[in-house]
Design an enzyme around this catalytic site. Structure first.
Site, PDB file in Angstrom:
ATOM      1  CG  HIS A  16      -8.866   2.893  -9.885  1.00 28.24           C
ATOM      2  ND1 HIS A  16      -9.792   3.352  -8.955  1.00 28.24           N
ATOM      3  CD2 HIS A  16      -8.803   1.556  -9.696  1.00 28.24           C
ATOM      4  CE1 HIS A  16     -10.263   2.328  -8.256  1.00 28.24           C
ATOM      5  NE2 HIS A  16      -9.674   1.214  -8.701  1.00 28.24           N
ATOM      6  NE  ARG A  71       6.071 -17.168  -2.244  1.00 30.36           N
ATOM      7  CZ  ARG A  71       6.309 -18.394  -2.667  1.00 30.36           C
ATOM      8  NH1 ARG A  71       7.492 -18.946  -2.463  1.00 30.36           N
ATOM      9  NH2 ARG A  71       5.367 -19.065  -3.292  1.00 30.36           N
ATOM     10  N   GLY A 170     -12.969  -3.247  -0.996  1.00 27.84           N
ATOM     11  CA  GLY A 170     -13.647  -4.275  -0.209  1.00 27.84           C
ATOM     12  C   GLY A 170     -15.153  -4.158  -0.291  1.00 27.84           C
ATOM     13  CG  HIS A 199     -12.194   0.969  -4.637  1.00 25.16           C
ATOM     14  ND1 HIS A 199     -10.930   1.342  -4.289  1.00 25.16           N
ATOM     15  CD2 HIS A 199     -12.064   0.167  -5.737  1.00 25.16           C
ATOM     16  CE1 HIS A 199     -10.065   0.796  -5.142  1.00 25.16           C
ATOM     17  NE2 HIS A 199     -10.727   0.076  -6.036  1.00 25.16           N
ATOM     18  CD  GLU A 202     -15.404  -2.173  -8.311  1.00 32.98           C
ATOM     19  OE1 GLU A 202     -15.001  -1.998  -7.151  1.00 32.98           O
ATOM     20  OE2 GLU A 202     -14.810  -2.883  -9.142  1.00 32.98           O
TER      21      GLU A 202
HETATM   22 ZN   LIG Z   1      -9.912  -0.685  -7.913  1.00 36.51          ZN
END
Ligand SMILES: [Zn+2]
Length: 336
Positions: A16, A71, A170, A199, A202
């Site tokens: 992770h 970039r 997110g 995820h 968390e």
């Molecule tokens: Zn993470």
């Protein structure tokens, strides 16, 4: 051998770690000098000061500043090989690196060029540093359905050779609002042979862990530590032995846990859950993979056998081929 020497000698697997969040000072210096005038310091001293965080807002600002330096496809490759070099110094052998293709898409990079950069970087990580690389493509959940579409298109149309899994990061709010888009994207990604590693649990409660297990086919969970608030979920995760990517320092830095001594790592282990140790965004959280093992030893008193078990878990929960897994497990056994 001291416990720290034992940790140094342990062959390690990192499951992770986010590509942009993995950028250590030398790597960011290379990028900031490549793109002067970006506002990111171009001297080592200033950059080290820039990398000192007081709170999560600081972390987010630095993450954005570094992200803005990415970039060109060459910059993506620099991040991968930088991470591999950092891991090699910790006896790291393999990393499943979370890449967010949507961010590179927004920066105007064509998907084919990003894929070529990832392929080249994976090869040079192994050739130059002896570190194998696998990739996870994750949807930045806060960017919604469009991000899900772009991430899936890239994963299906131009996957790097080492792409092994599909993820989701997110905030909970967005996960609820775009539930169907994420569900459809995961269904298509897993149908194409990718593993599901979202995820959950968390910054949000156990309900998001149930959601990713039930609706996204999660085979491994990023964090998942809030499962402890729901005994029925703990029982399910234990019975199914679904691995949790646990990142102790990260949880303190993002404010999910007040102090490292209060981290639930011992409780997760005590419940018989399948735990691996990981660093998440290591230089930005002033940690390393080795640092997380040291915390397990120094703060929570894990002995050699328990540390070796965590190292074995990371090998087992990884998507390395079976021969490479066997070799790494044998090395850990020989040391333990
Ligand atoms: Zn993470």
């Amino acid at each position: 051998m001291s416990i720290h020497s034992f940790i140094d000698a342990l062959p390690k697997v990192e499951l992770h770690v986010h590509l942009v969040g993995s950028a250590s000072v030398p790597t960011v210096l290379e990028l900031s000098r490549r793109h002067p005038g970006s506002g990111v310091p171009t001297t080592e001293e200033e950059l080290r000061a820039f990398y000192v965080f007081r709170d999560f807002t600081d972390f987010a600002a630095v993450y954005q500043a570094v992200n803005a330096l990415v970039r060109e496809p060459e910059d993506v490759a620099t991040l991968v090989t930088g991470l591999a070099g950092d891991l090699a110094g910790q006896n790291g052998r393999y990393a499943e690196v979370t890449v967010t293709p949507y961010a590179h898409h927004v920066a105007g990079m064509p998907m084919r060029a990003v894929t070529e950069a990832l392929d080249i970087a994976a090869r040079s990580s192994f050739d130059e540093h002896g570190v194998r690389i696998g990739y996870i493509f994750d949807i930045p959940g806060e960017c919604g359905a469009e991000a899900a579409r772009v991430t899936l298109d890239h994963a299906l149309q131009e996957p790097p050779q080492a792409l092994v899994a599909f993820g989701l990061a997110g905030i909970e709010q967005e996960r609820v609002r775009h539930r169907d888009a994420f569900r459809d994207a995961f269904r298509a990604a897993t149908a194409a042979g990718l593993h599901s590693v979202p995820h959950a649990g968390e910054m949000t409660g156990p309900e998001t862990v149930w959601e990713v297990v039930g609706h996204l086919g999660a085979e491994r969970i990023g964090h998942g530590i809030s499962c402890l608030d729901d005994p029925r979920l703990v029982a399910h995760l234990r019975e199914a032995q679904i691995p949790l990517d646990v990142c102790p320092t990260s949880n303190v830095c993002t404010g999910q846990v007040a102090r490292i001594a209060e981290h639930p790592l011992p409780r997760l282990l005590g419940e018989g859950l399948f735990v691996t140790l990981n660093s998440d965004d290591p230089p930005m959280f002033a940690t390393t993979l080795t640092g997380e093992y040291r915390i397990a030893a120094d703060v929570f008193g894990l002995d050699r056998a328990a540390l070796a078990a965590l190292a074995r878990n990371a090998v087992t929960a990884s998507y390395l081929g079976s021969a490479a897994k066997r070799d790494l497990l044998a090395e850990i056994d020989a040391l333990a």
